[in-house]
Design a protein around this motif. Structure first.
Motif, PDB file in Angstrom:
ATOM      1  N   GLY A  20      42.401  38.711  34.872  1.00 55.67           N
ATOM      2  CA  GLY A  20      42.017  37.525  35.219  1.00 55.67           C
ATOM      3  C   GLY A  20      41.860  37.629  37.359  1.00 55.67           C
ATOM      4  O   GLY A  20      41.815  36.670  37.547  1.00 55.67           O
ATOM      5  N   CYS A 233      46.489  33.732  24.262  1.00 52.12           N
ATOM      6  CA  CYS A 233      44.844  32.520  24.362  1.00 52.12           C
ATOM      7  C   CYS A 233      45.673  31.547  22.923  1.00 52.12           C
ATOM      8  O   CYS A 233      45.929  30.912  23.266  1.00 52.12           O
ATOM      9  CB  CYS A 233      43.703  32.674  25.241  1.00 52.12           C
ATOM     10  N   PHE A 295      46.851  26.576  28.555  1.00 54.43           N
ATOM     11  CA  PHE A 295      47.034  28.055  28.976  1.00 54.43           C
ATOM     12  C   PHE A 295      45.500  28.070  29.208  1.00 54.43           C
ATOM     13  O   PHE A 295      45.103  29.249  30.327  1.00 54.43           O
ATOM     14  CB  PHE A 295      47.838  28.897  28.333  1.00 54.43           C
ATOM     15  N   LEU A 299      42.602  30.331  32.979  1.00 57.50           N
ATOM     16  CA  LEU A 299      42.984  31.386  33.443  1.00 57.50           C
ATOM     17  C   LEU A 299      42.165  32.182  34.428  1.00 57.50           C
ATOM     18  O   LEU A 299      42.457  33.194  35.135  1.00 57.50           O
ATOM     19  CB  LEU A 299      42.619  32.828  31.306  1.00 57.50           C
ATOM     20  N   LYS A 304      46.034  29.264  36.920  1.00 59.69           N
ATOM     21  CA  LYS A 304      47.395  30.569  36.478  1.00 59.69           C
ATOM     22  C   LYS A 304      48.948  30.454  36.645  1.00 59.69           C
ATOM     23  O   LYS A 304      49.092  31.308  36.749  1.00 59.69           O
ATOM     24  CB  LYS A 304      46.268  31.591  35.813  1.00 59.69           C
TER      25      LYS A 304
END
Length: 382
Positions: A20, A233, A295, A299, A304
């Protein structure tokens, strides 16, 4: 191939990107060929999220070790010869599903006890990161065997752990915070690297073979971490979309019904107290659906971090109120894969600070990265 042979890194290497991490290249527009080149360089040369992989290894190794220890008094009835799901029934199911388990190789109680003891030892070694490359394969065999032997007693937490340990086999999860990494640091600091004399031709060949091996290992690690991210995910997105279709989640009463199920009441008094707050339960229902659906889309933004924080609170609530600690623990560990490596490095610095203050300079020095033996790749994955 040993894990320790692949853990040499530069002392002054640049920050490694995590799954991330916000990259500086995003601040300036790039053409498509340049972006493709950047992605290929990231995939082929720089292992991503090494600390996150270590957290996954430690987390799932600890969870499964705790799970086996918790069920130790009931091991014979769940997986052993005393189980109503006998090896013969399991083999009939395996013929249809393609599963396999080392526990069905014998009906002997002694054989089962040896397997159970080996599973405890392998889980502990995997968590500690000892000979991780080989032990990760053994750990995957253990989890698969126990999962298949009692497949009708498993839940979502067991299934997620099974998937993650299979993915971790191809990652460099022993490169950080492991006994392998410690052994490599000690060898580098002691100067025990032995260089054998060789002619120029053979030296070039070995160098090319070593670089090729390190490239393959790096690509496998990066692909494994990306598959782990995609799996999480997909899990959150599909769970949120399924909830949207349910009337109980749409009108905010889903948690009310869950709290009144006997199977999800580890503490009935606590469940009854929580069930008295209708408005808070409705808000929790809507927030759960929103977090799960959103979600995968947050990211690569700063959103996030609050989303992961709220998901952490959600999973702690599931563990406490619904009595699903293994599932909650598996999800919390999976979420840790999305925190950047700089976060874990900062945790390491905070951990070493009191150590330095206590005068234990040896441990502080042992945490430093050794110099690379292969200049062609700044950080080969192991």
């Amino acid at each position: 191939m040993q894990q320790a042979e692949e853990t040499s890194t530069p002392a002054t290497s640049p920050s490694r990107p995590g799954l991330g991490d916000e990259r500086a290249s995003a601040r300036t527009p790039q053409r498509t060929p340049e972006r493709i080149g950047t992605l290929l360089t990231l995939l082929l040369e720089r292992p991503i999220s090494l600390y996150a992989a270590a957290v996954l290894r430690i987390g799932y190794g600890f969870l499964y070790l705790a799970f086996l220890l918790r069920e130790f008094p009931h091991r014979n009835e769940i997986w052993g010869p005393g189980s109503p799901w006998t090896p013969a029934l399991a083999k009939q199911l395996f013929d249809q599903t393609g599963w396999a388990s080392i526990l069905t190789l014998s009906d002997s109680r002694a054989y089962f006890e040896v397997c159970y003891t080996a599973a405890l030892v392998i889980s502990a070694l995997f968590m500690l990161g000892w000979r991780t490359r080989a032990v990760s394969v053994l750990f995957a065999v253990v989890v698969t065997s126990f999962h298949a032997k009692a497949i009708y007693m498993t839940d979502g937490g067991d299934t997620l752990i099974l998937l993650m340990v299979l993915y971790l086999v191809v990652t460099a999860c022993g490169r950080r915070w492991s006994l392998d990494a410690r052994r490599t640091r000690l060898r580098a600091s002691a100067g025990k690297t032995v260089r054998l004399p060789m002619d120029q031709a053979s030296g070039e060949l070995r160098r090319h073979l070593r670089d090729a091996r390190l490239t393959v290992v790096t690509v496998l690690h990066n692909c494994g971490m990306l598959v782990i991210a995609a799996q999480v995910c997909f899990l959150y997105g599909s769970a949120g979309l399924y909830k949207v279709q349910g009337a109980a989640w749409g009108n905010g009463t889903a948690l009310h019904y869950a709290l009144n199920l006997d199977v999800f009441q580890p503490w009935p008094g606590l469940s009854a107290m929580a069930d008295e707050h209708d408005l808070l339960l409705a808000i929790a229902c809507y927030l759960t659906v929103l977090l799960q659906v959103a979600f995968p889309f947050v990211l690569f933004s700063r959103l996030k971090y609050p989303v992961l924080t709220m998901l952490l609170g959600m999973h702690v609530g599931i563990a406490v109120f619904l009595g699903l600690p293994l599932f909650s623990g598996a999800m919390i560990v999976a979420d840790a894969a999305f925190l950047p490596d700089r976060f874990y490095r900062s945790l390491g610095r905070l951990w070493r600070r009191p150590v330095r203050g206590s005068g234990s300079g040896g441990m502080a020095d042992a945490s430093r990265e050794p110099r690379a033996l292969v200049p062609a790749q700044s950080e080969p994955a192991g």
